[in-house]
Scaffold this active site. Structure first.
Site, short mmCIF file in Angstrom:
data_model
loop_
_atom_site.label_atom_id
_atom_site.label_comp_id
_atom_site.label_asym_id
_atom_site.label_seq_id
_atom_site.Cartn_x
_atom_site.Cartn_y
_atom_site.Cartn_z
CE LYS A 74 -3.99 2.06 0.35
NZ LYS A 74 -3.55 2.96 -0.75
CE LYS A 98 3.31 6.71 6.85
NZ LYS A 98 3.12 7.65 5.73
CE LYS A 110 4.68 7.51 -1.14
NZ LYS A 110 3.84 7.86 0.02
CG ASN A 225 -4.39 16.67 0.69
OD1 ASN A 225 -4.45 16.36 1.88
ND2 ASN A 225 -5.28 16.28 -0.18
#
Ligand code: NAD
Length: 433
Positions: A74, A98, A110, A225
């Site tokens: 992920k 994480k 990633k 963001n």
């Protein structure tokens, strides 16, 4: 970004120093450690794109799956001229820890493309994004590796990517990408999740230090963001956000900035100014224009790096005056700087905890896509807050019990979960006995 090329070449080895520091506090097999020191797959691709003027440009892209024992890979996709394989590998390493820290059923991955997206037209950007998916399609999937937005990518780009992957597969594959537009299966609250998660951690951790909110000053590097939404949440809660910046520099007003007005002005003019608007009347208030380096060195209570990695390093760590640093960016402080800050008694709350709200709501999106049952914004935010509070508290307790830095405690917490999963596949003790 991390401007000097040489600082980039060592990003992954610098990142893995944190693993070595945590190993001393975890009962983990040598086999598990050996596996965690290398990315599982690192794919480099070339993406040919037909430009609007008819010429052809070839861009370099990457997708790294670092570890996937606890679940599918992920991680986001970054568009930036400074993207390299080393950077993508480090970001995938951080994602591994994480996801384990938040106890999400995911491994770490990633991706990135070496490009300045500001130089492309919207049509070129779409062709590049679809071309990237064409190039990496065999390496990703709903149960293999799931994409998300990162620096200079957004919901629209995620929509193109999901659509392209679905076209290749000849079926709708919503769960292969998170951070999509709501109309394409996105989750409510994903756009604000990183900031909301960081805000939850900041509130929970600062409660240990009994600060008075209205007197607590904050400087935020990066007004994208994550940084701009967090600035708004902090200002709404009563914190004095005195400085913010973007890639061109920052603004500083000791009396505090009206974040809603700064945001509005930046959206309209693409310039960062302290313009306050009441009804239809807007006026510029007194503020200093500062560089990103000056922002990092401001005498504030809280510093929030929310831009890119390696911003605080051995060259400027001694200049930092903030007492608490919350890392919203991934890897904004290198390991040398970490030591200097720790010796100076500065509390550093690490990226793998503070910015994990984004991947947590990405997980919620993936769950909703798979079940076809969509949650309300309140449900998303409540589950996000619960998760962030529980894991932040456990990290804090570990740091107190073991008398270690909060970063090392975060790695210890994650490493325990990773070790259990990796050892469940069998380790040398099992095969010898
Ligand atoms: P973004 O593209 O929306 O914003 C990046 C911001 O950083 C922009 O304001 C940009 O102007 C600024 N910036 C770029 N180069 C800079 C420089 N050299 N100095 C100062 N500012 C600079 O990106 P984002 O999604 O807000 O991500 C910011 C950081 O947070 C990244 O490290 C990212 O990996 C991390 N992060 C983001 C999310 C997410 O969900 N958005 C989740 C986890 C971590």
């Amino acid at each position: 970004m991390h401007s000097p090329q040489e600082s980039k070449t060592s990003l992954l080895s610098d990142a893995s120093k944190r693993l070595q520091q945590a190993m001393a506090y975890v009962d983990i097999s040598e086999d598990a450690i050996a596996r965690l020191q290398h990315p599982k797959t690192s794919l480099t691709v070339s993406i040919p794109v037909r430009m609007d003027d008819g010429s052809l440009k070839v861009f370099s892209g990457y997708r790294v799956r670092y570890e996937d024992t606890r679940g599918a890979g992920k991680g986001g996709v970054r568009y930036h001229p400074g993207v390299t394989l080393d950077e993508v590998q480090s970001l995938a390493f951080w994602m591994t820890f994480k996801c384990a820290l938040l106890d999400l059923p995911f491994g770490g991955a990633k991706g990135g493309i070496t490009v300045n997206p500001k130089e492309l037209s919207k049509a070129e950007l779409e062709r590049l994004s679809r071309g990237y998916i064409d190039a990496i399609a065999d390496a990703i999937g709903v149960d293999i590796d799931i994409l998300a937005p990162d620096v200079y990518t957004n919901a629209v780009i995620m929509g193109w990517m999901m659509d392209q992957y679905s076209t290749i597969q000849r079926k709708l594959c919503r769960g292969v990408v998170t951070g999509k537009p709501l109309a394409l299966g996105g989750s409510k609250g994903r756009d604000t999740a990183t900031a909301m998660g960081a805000f939850t951690v900041i509130q929970a951790m600062l409660s240990k230090f009994k600060l008075i909110t209205e007197e607590t000053t904050v400087a935020i590097q990066g007004f994208g963001n994550a940084g701009s939404i967090l600035a708004g949440l902090l200002a709404e809660a009563g914190y004095k956000v005195v400085a913010v910046s973007d890639s061109k520099g920052g603004i500083y007003a000791p009396q505090g900035l009206d974040i809603a007005s700064v945001k509005e002005h930046k959206n309209q003019s693409r310039e960062m100014k302290a313009v306050y608007c009441q009804d239809t009347v807007c006026s510029i208030i007194e503020h200093q224009v500062i560089s990103n380096q000056e922002l990092l060195a401001l005498d504030v209570d809280i510093l929030i790096p929310a831009a890119l990695e390696n911003q605080v390093n051995q060259d400027n760590a001694a200049d930092i005056k903030a007492k608490y640093i919350f890392e919203v960016a991934n890897g904004p402080i290198n390991s040398d700087a970490d030591q200097i800050l720790s010796q100076r008694g500065i509390y550093v709350f690490p990226d793998i905890l503070v910015n994990a709200g984004g991947v947590t709501v990405s997980y919620f999106e993936w769950v909703q896509n798979r079940s076809g049952w969509y949650w309300t914004l309140d449900e998303v935010n409540q589950r996000l807050r619960d998760k962030m509070q529980i894991e932040a508290e456990q990290v804090w307790q570990l740091s107190q019990e073991l008398n270690i830095s909060i970063r090392t405690a975060a790695y210890v917490h994650a490493l325990k979960r990773l070790g259990i999963a990796l050892d469940a596949k069998g380790n040398r003790n099992y095969f010898r006995s």
